[in-house]
Write a protein that holds these residues in place. Structure first.
Motif, PDB file in Angstrom:
ATOM      1  N   LYS A 149     -36.008 -60.908  55.120  1.00 35.52           N
ATOM      2  CA  LYS A 149     -36.587 -62.102  55.727  1.00 35.52           C
ATOM      3  C   LYS A 149     -35.538 -62.803  56.572  1.00 35.52           C
ATOM      4  O   LYS A 149     -34.423 -63.045  56.115  1.00 35.52           O
ATOM      5  CB  LYS A 149     -37.089 -63.048  54.629  1.00 35.52           C
ATOM      6  CG  LYS A 149     -37.659 -64.370  55.131  1.00 35.52           C
ATOM      7  CD  LYS A 149     -38.055 -65.249  53.943  1.00 35.52           C
ATOM      8  CE  LYS A 149     -38.590 -66.598  54.405  1.00 35.52           C
ATOM      9  NZ  LYS A 149     -38.932 -67.471  53.251  1.00 35.52           N
ATOM     10  N   VAL A 150     -35.909 -63.152  57.825  1.00 38.47           N
ATOM     11  CA  VAL A 150     -34.989 -63.797  58.757  1.00 38.47           C
ATOM     12  C   VAL A 150     -35.696 -64.998  59.372  1.00 38.47           C
ATOM     13  O   VAL A 150     -36.786 -64.868  59.932  1.00 38.47           O
ATOM     14  CB  VAL A 150     -34.561 -62.834  59.885  1.00 38.47           C
ATOM     15  CG1 VAL A 150     -33.551 -63.499  60.800  1.00 38.47           C
ATOM     16  CG2 VAL A 150     -34.005 -61.540  59.311  1.00 38.47           C
ATOM     17  N   LYS A 151     -35.078 -66.166  59.283  1.00 38.97           N
ATOM     18  CA  LYS A 151     -35.649 -67.368  59.898  1.00 38.97           C
ATOM     19  C   LYS A 151     -35.226 -67.439  61.358  1.00 38.97           C
ATOM     20  O   LYS A 151     -34.057 -67.285  61.697  1.00 38.97           O
ATOM     21  CB  LYS A 151     -35.181 -68.620  59.162  1.00 38.97           C
ATOM     22  CG  LYS A 151     -35.755 -69.926  59.701  1.00 38.97           C
ATOM     23  CD  LYS A 151     -35.223 -71.109  58.915  1.00 38.97           C
ATOM     24  CE  LYS A 151     -35.845 -72.421  59.387  1.00 38.97           C
ATOM     25  NZ  LYS A 151     -35.452 -72.771  60.765  1.00 38.97           N
ATOM     26  N   ASN A 167     -28.843 -66.341  62.538  1.00 44.59           N
ATOM     27  CA  ASN A 167     -29.493 -65.174  61.949  1.00 44.59           C
ATOM     28  C   ASN A 167     -29.750 -64.050  62.930  1.00 44.59           C
ATOM     29  O   ASN A 167     -30.299 -63.015  62.544  1.00 44.59           O
ATOM     30  CB  ASN A 167     -30.831 -65.590  61.319  1.00 44.59           C
ATOM     31  CG  ASN A 167     -30.662 -66.573  60.200  1.00 44.59           C
ATOM     32  OD1 ASN A 167     -29.667 -66.544  59.478  1.00 44.59           O
ATOM     33  ND2 ASN A 167     -31.632 -67.471  60.045  1.00 44.59           N
ATOM     34  N   HIS A 218     -33.515 -63.590  47.613  1.00 44.24           N
ATOM     35  CA  HIS A 218     -34.375 -64.530  48.337  1.00 44.24           C
ATOM     36  C   HIS A 218     -34.610 -64.068  49.771  1.00 44.24           C
ATOM     37  O   HIS A 218     -35.634 -64.389  50.366  1.00 44.24           O
ATOM     38  CB  HIS A 218     -33.717 -65.912  48.325  1.00 44.24           C
ATOM     39  CG  HIS A 218     -34.586 -67.024  48.789  1.00 44.24           C
ATOM     40  ND1 HIS A 218     -35.723 -67.420  48.115  1.00 44.24           N
ATOM     41  CD2 HIS A 218     -34.499 -67.841  49.873  1.00 44.24           C
ATOM     42  CE1 HIS A 218     -36.288 -68.425  48.756  1.00 44.24           C
ATOM     43  NE2 HIS A 218     -35.570 -68.700  49.822  1.00 44.24           N
ATOM     44  N   TYR A 219     -33.647 -63.298  50.321  1.00 47.57           N
ATOM     45  CA  TYR A 219     -33.722 -62.891  51.716  1.00 47.57           C
ATOM     46  C   TYR A 219     -33.850 -61.387  51.921  1.00 47.57           C
ATOM     47  O   TYR A 219     -34.065 -60.940  53.046  1.00 47.57           O
ATOM     48  CB  TYR A 219     -32.494 -63.396  52.481  1.00 47.57           C
ATOM     49  CG  TYR A 219     -32.494 -64.904  52.653  1.00 47.57           C
ATOM     50  CD1 TYR A 219     -33.369 -65.518  53.538  1.00 47.57           C
ATOM     51  CD2 TYR A 219     -31.635 -65.710  51.916  1.00 47.57           C
ATOM     52  CE1 TYR A 219     -33.386 -66.895  53.692  1.00 47.57           C
ATOM     53  CE2 TYR A 219     -31.640 -67.097  52.061  1.00 47.57           C
ATOM     54  CZ  TYR A 219     -32.522 -67.677  52.951  1.00 47.57           C
ATOM     55  OH  TYR A 219     -32.539 -69.044  53.099  1.00 47.57           O
ATOM     56  N   ALA A 245     -28.443 -69.510  56.500  1.00 46.12           N
ATOM     57  CA  ALA A 245     -29.727 -68.861  56.812  1.00 46.12           C
ATOM     58  C   ALA A 245     -30.780 -69.861  57.263  1.00 46.12           C
ATOM     59  O   ALA A 245     -31.821 -69.463  57.801  1.00 46.12           O
ATOM     60  CB  ALA A 245     -30.238 -68.081  55.603  1.00 46.12           C
ATOM     61  N   GLU A 293     -29.845 -58.320  59.227  1.00 46.02           N
ATOM     62  CA  GLU A 293     -30.180 -57.717  57.934  1.00 46.02           C
ATOM     63  C   GLU A 293     -28.963 -56.996  57.358  1.00 46.02           C
ATOM     64  O   GLU A 293     -27.993 -56.720  58.064  1.00 46.02           O
ATOM     65  CB  GLU A 293     -31.359 -56.756  58.071  1.00 46.02           C
ATOM     66  CG  GLU A 293     -31.136 -55.577  58.981  1.00 46.02           C
ATOM     67  CD  GLU A 293     -32.371 -54.682  59.085  1.00 46.02           C
ATOM     68  OE1 GLU A 293     -33.021 -54.436  58.064  1.00 46.02           O
ATOM     69  OE2 GLU A 293     -32.662 -54.248  60.213  1.00 46.02           O
ATOM     70  N   TYR A 303     -39.573 -60.305  59.650  1.00 44.27           N
ATOM     71  CA  TYR A 303     -39.510 -59.451  58.467  1.00 44.27           C
ATOM     72  C   TYR A 303     -39.258 -58.020  58.916  1.00 44.27           C
ATOM     73  O   TYR A 303     -40.072 -57.444  59.646  1.00 44.27           O
ATOM     74  CB  TYR A 303     -40.814 -59.527  57.669  1.00 44.27           C
ATOM     75  CG  TYR A 303     -41.101 -60.907  57.111  1.00 44.27           C
ATOM     76  CD1 TYR A 303     -40.679 -61.269  55.841  1.00 44.27           C
ATOM     77  CD2 TYR A 303     -41.788 -61.856  57.867  1.00 44.27           C
ATOM     78  CE1 TYR A 303     -40.927 -62.538  55.326  1.00 44.27           C
ATOM     79  CE2 TYR A 303     -42.033 -63.127  57.368  1.00 44.27           C
ATOM     80  CZ  TYR A 303     -41.599 -63.459  56.109  1.00 44.27           C
ATOM     81  OH  TYR A 303     -41.846 -64.716  55.604  1.00 44.27           O
ATOM     82  N   TRP A 352     -26.393 -61.174  51.524  1.00 43.65           N
ATOM     83  CA  TRP A 352     -27.832 -61.191  51.271  1.00 43.65           C
ATOM     84  C   TRP A 352     -28.156 -61.331  49.785  1.00 43.65           C
ATOM     85  O   TRP A 352     -27.459 -60.819  48.906  1.00 43.65           O
ATOM     86  CB  TRP A 352     -28.486 -59.945  51.860  1.00 43.65           C
ATOM     87  CG  TRP A 352     -28.810 -60.169  53.308  1.00 43.65           C
ATOM     88  CD1 TRP A 352     -29.979 -60.628  53.825  1.00 43.65           C
ATOM     89  CD2 TRP A 352     -27.936 -59.981  54.423  1.00 43.65           C
ATOM     90  NE1 TRP A 352     -29.891 -60.735  55.201  1.00 43.65           N
ATOM     91  CE2 TRP A 352     -28.645 -60.348  55.585  1.00 43.65           C
ATOM     92  CE3 TRP A 352     -26.626 -59.546  54.549  1.00 43.65           C
ATOM     93  CZ2 TRP A 352     -28.095 -60.281  56.863  1.00 43.65           C
ATOM     94  CZ3 TRP A 352     -26.057 -59.483  55.822  1.00 43.65           C
ATOM     95  CH2 TRP A 352     -26.789 -59.851  56.957  1.00 43.65           C
ATOM     96  N   TYR A 389     -40.754 -66.431  61.701  1.00 44.54           N
ATOM     97  CA  TYR A 389     -40.044 -65.704  60.654  1.00 44.54           C
ATOM     98  C   TYR A 389     -40.131 -64.223  60.987  1.00 44.54           C
ATOM     99  O   TYR A 389     -41.187 -63.730  61.395  1.00 44.54           O
ATOM    100  CB  TYR A 389     -40.652 -65.981  59.277  1.00 44.54           C
ATOM    101  CG  TYR A 389     -40.429 -67.388  58.807  1.00 44.54           C
ATOM    102  CD1 TYR A 389     -39.351 -67.711  57.996  1.00 44.54           C
ATOM    103  CD2 TYR A 389     -41.292 -68.415  59.195  1.00 44.54           C
ATOM    104  CE1 TYR A 389     -39.131 -69.010  57.573  1.00 44.54           C
ATOM    105  CE2 TYR A 389     -41.080 -69.724  58.782  1.00 44.54           C
ATOM    106  CZ  TYR A 389     -40.001 -70.009  57.976  1.00 44.54           C
ATOM    107  OH  TYR A 389     -39.786 -71.297  57.568  1.00 44.54           O
TER     108      TYR A 389
END
Length: 879
Positions: A723-725, A606, A665-666, A600, A611, A732, A662, A730
């Motif tokens: 949450k995706v980097k 990502n 945290h994500y 991640a 998701e 969301y 997942w 970022y």
């Protein structure tokens, strides 16, 4: 100043060689596949190619912590050792435990097992490899008398039939899959059969796909054994080299081919074709993975497959044999040193007479327990019940990955003393630790790993340890010394551990055990540093390694003969019912690894599947009122999760599939492990991760949305978030069950409005739409899109704006449409993660340039030319 270092990829069990060109001054590395490494010959998958993005320090645990406060190594190590000693004194040896990982190097694994089983004196050390391949270990032991993978990757090029069973090889072992694809292109005789309830990307090269009923593998292979008995038996081989055939055949003779097809929910003609191909083809390989192993009948499934190879004598020779595709980079190395709770080091175990005494004499200890310890699920049950009061978790995230994960979380919350060694600071598991020990990560660790084909490779340090991080072996040895076991743990370098490991493998062996690397018992530091990939056994008889075993018909059982196992098919432990009418299946994705603590961090990984999602067959979607791209809540008797709905006819009716990756945290509700039932195979103790009764319902979203922001956000009052980097942003993904009073106030609260930016806004209250963007100077700082339905604009054009130093006037005007200005390309949803090529880019090239084949798309756009895992999607676009 740069240098290039050969090392090994830290992801799946393929064990790919990596060339890393290192700039130590800024921790920058360039990654290429090692063309000389026999596991990959230069190929890397998307994850391996992105390793350079994962070595930064932003997420790292760099100092020891005690109860959340930074501490010295002396204080942390003293506390761990003292607490373990006090716990043992007060509650007995069995009150402490270690839970390890296939991410540990062999040298780390060795000293962990030596400490627990040899000197603390209990066998409560297990590993996340229990979730991966313990059914293969048990099946090998029953059939061969040893945990031996007979063949090698080179057999792919010799085979005329490759059967892929319970394995989405294209996504889970991409480099091996590409090797199989290339073998098929080079050998017109080679046929591929895929046996899997799902139609996955692996089916792209299949001549035949058998979408069997979940859990029915033993029925299918029993039927195959019966069919083989009519014409394809190797009678001489069976008579001279095996035992138990009559009993196995009797157990397999209860159903004819038509009944097998009915029980497996398969087309009878397809079953007949598979049986005919297997019967007529001498060079057959059966490759299997988690769809076989992760089952309450996993060991029986393994043996049902092996039975068919023993019956035809197709084992240990070029192009033929059963082959377990391991999931982790060092799952095999962990097996070598006794990483599972029922094992001892060097492929010895508690159940084999003489092994305990032999290991005790070698280690010079009288403290080895008389029996094995608690396997993973039972271990965390014991923690929950208060029987195990101190646990040390190394390099894994069981609060996410274990079945019944909510109970695992509660177990650690209840536990008196939790120690976690990890390289990442914030995970679902580190959050529950009393003591955190900063371990070195890939790029800093130094030692060996063993891949699926028994090949030992070096994982070399690219950098010095970051901050105050230390090697796992060093941490373990320091604790051991403080517990009073200093002489046995006086190692100063991993080569010293490797020598002892090698010496034990040859100790009183004389050919009685399969694992033997005694040729390395006196290896010099120079030769260790230069060690080239080699397949064990490596000993006086085989100084250059061994590609295949069992060609001579000799096995490691007491009789020297392989054992047929009589298999009576059993249903899964938990079956669907009126409350939970569906079967939940779980698995890995192409671009992510385990619980995403490393992958991640790489923005390019990502984008393909950003998701959690659930795959649903169209008939089930209609039955339960699910719309594509909406959200759904999945529930089992053990927990729940929320996921994006993907409707696909690649899924069987009555079945659901969710990815495993997942974490809290994500994602707010993305932990797959919370759903999975904790039933285990009675022999291997491997959990049933492929068959959990479940139900599904529409998530009651009042609104859907997403935020793209240059800085990470702390969200509040949002029921669903992911949450995706990305690259300089970022992402969301959001949804809520209640509408806020005003969207403007809600957005500014989430984004921390400080008056420095320029806002654009659009609101259509009657249709529930709200869109806003904030620019700081000439740069895009964030965008917000909200609607009462899930069909919002694609994100990729908007995300591409974050890398720009300034937006054009046309881009500013187009921002709130979510679509690029006229004449500006929109790449669309990412298809190829290796080269960041999107669906719309591929469609445009196909239309404008008349591309007809995946090869032409590859030459034009590079898509599919690295790991090749996206080729099936490229083919679909061509179609």
């Amino acid at each position: 100043m740069t240098q290039t270092i050969n090392t090994t990829c830290p992801y799946c069990g393929v064990g790919c060689g990596v060339n890393a060109t290192v700039s130590a001054s800024n921790r920058h590395i360039q990654i290429k596949g090692d063309q000389s490494h026999p596991a990959n010959f230069g190929r890397l998958c998307s994850k391996g190619s992105a390793l350079g993005e994962t070595v930064g320090l932003a997420e790292r645990l760099l100092e020891p912590r005690i109860n959340g406060q930074t501490a010295s190594w002396e204080a942390a190590l003293d506390l761990v050792a003292d607490t373990l000693l006090k716990t043992i004194a007060a509650h007995g040896k069995d009150s402490v435990a270690i839970y390890g990982s296939g991410q540990l190097l062999t040298e780390d694994y060795y000293v962990a097992n030596k400490l627990m089983k040899g000197f603390i004196g209990n066998a409560n050390i297990d590993t996340n490899s229990r979730l991966c391949m313990s059914s293969s270990v048990a099946g090998h032991k029953r059939a061969f008398g040893s945990d031996t993978v007979p063949g090698c990757y080179a057999d792919f090029e010799h085979a005329d039939l490759i059967v892929l069973i319970g394995s989405n090889t294209a996504w889970c072992h991409p480099v091996s899959f590409q090797r199989i694809r290339a073998a098929k292109e080079a050998n017109p005789r080679l046929k591929i059969v895929v046996i899997d309830p799902r139609r996955t990307a692996t089916c792209d090269i299949a001549d035949l796909h058998l979408p069997l009923a979940a859990g029915s593998d033993t029925t299918l292979f029993n039927g195959l054994l019966k069919h083989l008995s009519a014409s394809a038996l190797a009678d001489g081989y069976i008579r001279h080299h095996t035992q138990g055939f009559a009993e196995a055949l009797t157990a397999a003779s209860s159903a004819d081919m038509a009944q097998v097809a009915a029980d497996c929910l398969l087309n009878p003609a397809d079953v007949a074709l598979f049986f005919a191909w297997f019967t007529a083809t001498e060079k057959v390989m059966s490759l299997y993975s988690q769809g076989v192993n992760q089952s309450t009948s996993g060991t029986d499934k393994v043996n049902a497959i092996i039975n068919c190879h023993l019956a035809t004598g197709r084992i240990g020779k070029p192009g033929m044999g059963p082959f377990s595709l391991t999931g982790q980079p060092n799952a095999m190395g962990g097996r070598e040193v006794g990483g599972l709770s029922h094992q001892l080091a060097a492929h010895m175990d508690f159940a084999t007479p003489g092994d305990i005494n032999r290991v005790a004499r070698f280690w010079q200890t009288d403290n080895i327990p008389a029996q094995g310890g608690l396997p993973a699920v039972a271990l965390f049950d014991a923690i929950y019940e208060g029987k195990v009061k101190a646990v040390w978790i190394m390099g894994t995230n069981p609060v996410v990955s274990l079945p019944n994960a909510d109970k695992v979380k509660q177990a650690l919350q209840r536990c008196d003393f939790v120690v976690v060694s990890d390289c990442i600071a914030d995970t679902d598991t580190t959050a529950l630790a009393h003591v955190l020990l900063p371990a070195q990560g890939w790029s800093e660790k130094n030692g060996t790993v063993t891949n699926s084909e028994r090949r030992i490779s070096r994982q070399r340090s690219l950098f010095n340890g970051a901050g105050n991080a230390k090697p796992d072996w060093w941490i373990i040895c320091q604790v051991a010394q403080r517990m009073g076991f200093g002489e046995a743990f006086a190692f100063q370098h991993p080569v010293e551990i490797f020598r002892e490991h090698a010496a034990l493998s040859g100790f009183e062996n004389h050919g009685s055990r399969d694992f033997d690397i005694s040729a390395f018992a006196d290896i010099s530091l120079t030769d260790y540093d230069d060690l080239q990939p080699v397949q064990w056994p490596v000993n006086a008889a085989n100084p250059h390694g061994t590609a295949r075993l069992f060609a001579d018909g000799r096995f490691f059982t007491p009789s020297g003969k392989a054992q047929f196992i009589a298999i009576t098919p059993r249903p899964p432990a938990n079956l669907p019912d009126t409350d939970y009418p569906l079967i939940l299946n779980t698995g890995r994705l192409r671009d992510q690894w385990h619980t995403m603590t490393r992958t991640a961090l790489a923005s390019q990984l990502n984008q393909h599947k950003p998701e959690p999602f659930v795959e649903v067959h169209p008939t089930d979607a209609e039955r339960f009122g699910l719309l594509h791209n909406s959200l759904a809540t999945l529930e089992s008797r053990w927990g729940n999760m929320t996921a994006r709905v993907h409707i696909t006819d690649g899924q069987k009716p009555g079945n659901l599939f969710v990815p495993m990756h997942w974490t809290a945290h994500y994602a707010s509700h993305g932990r797959m492990g919370a759903l999975v039932n904790p039933a285990v195979d009675p022999v291997s103790k491997q959990p049933e991760c492929k068959h959990t009764p479940a139900r599904i319902r529409t998530y009651p979203a009042a609104w859907y949305g997403f935020i793209l922001a240059r800085q990470p956000l702390t969200l509040s009052g949002t029921a669903y978030w992911v949450k995706v980097k990305g690259e300089q942003f970022y992402r969301y993904e959001l949804a809520g069950e209640h509408l806020p009073t005003t969207w403007q106030a809600w957005a500014q609260n989430q984004l921390g409005e400080d008056g420095t930016g320029q806002w654009q806004e659009y609101q259509d209250a009657s249709n529930g739409n709200y869109r806003a963007a904030r620019l700081v100077g000439q740069q895009l700082d964030c965008v917000v899109f909200i609607a009462t339905h899930p069909n919002l604009p694609e994100r990729n054009w908007l995300t591409s704006l974050f890398v720009k130093a300034a937006l054009s006037d046309a881009e500013r005007r187009a921002l709130l449409t979510g679509k690029p200005p006229l004449g500006v390309a929109d790449v669309g949803t990412i298809v190829c993660a290796c080269f960041n090529v999107g669906e719309k880019t591929i469609r445009t090239a196909i239309q404008e340039q008349g591309l007809k084949t995946p090869q032409e798309v590859g030459r034009c756009l590079k898509a599919g030319t690295n790991c090749g895992s996206c080729v099936p999607e490229v083919k679909a676009l061509l179609g």
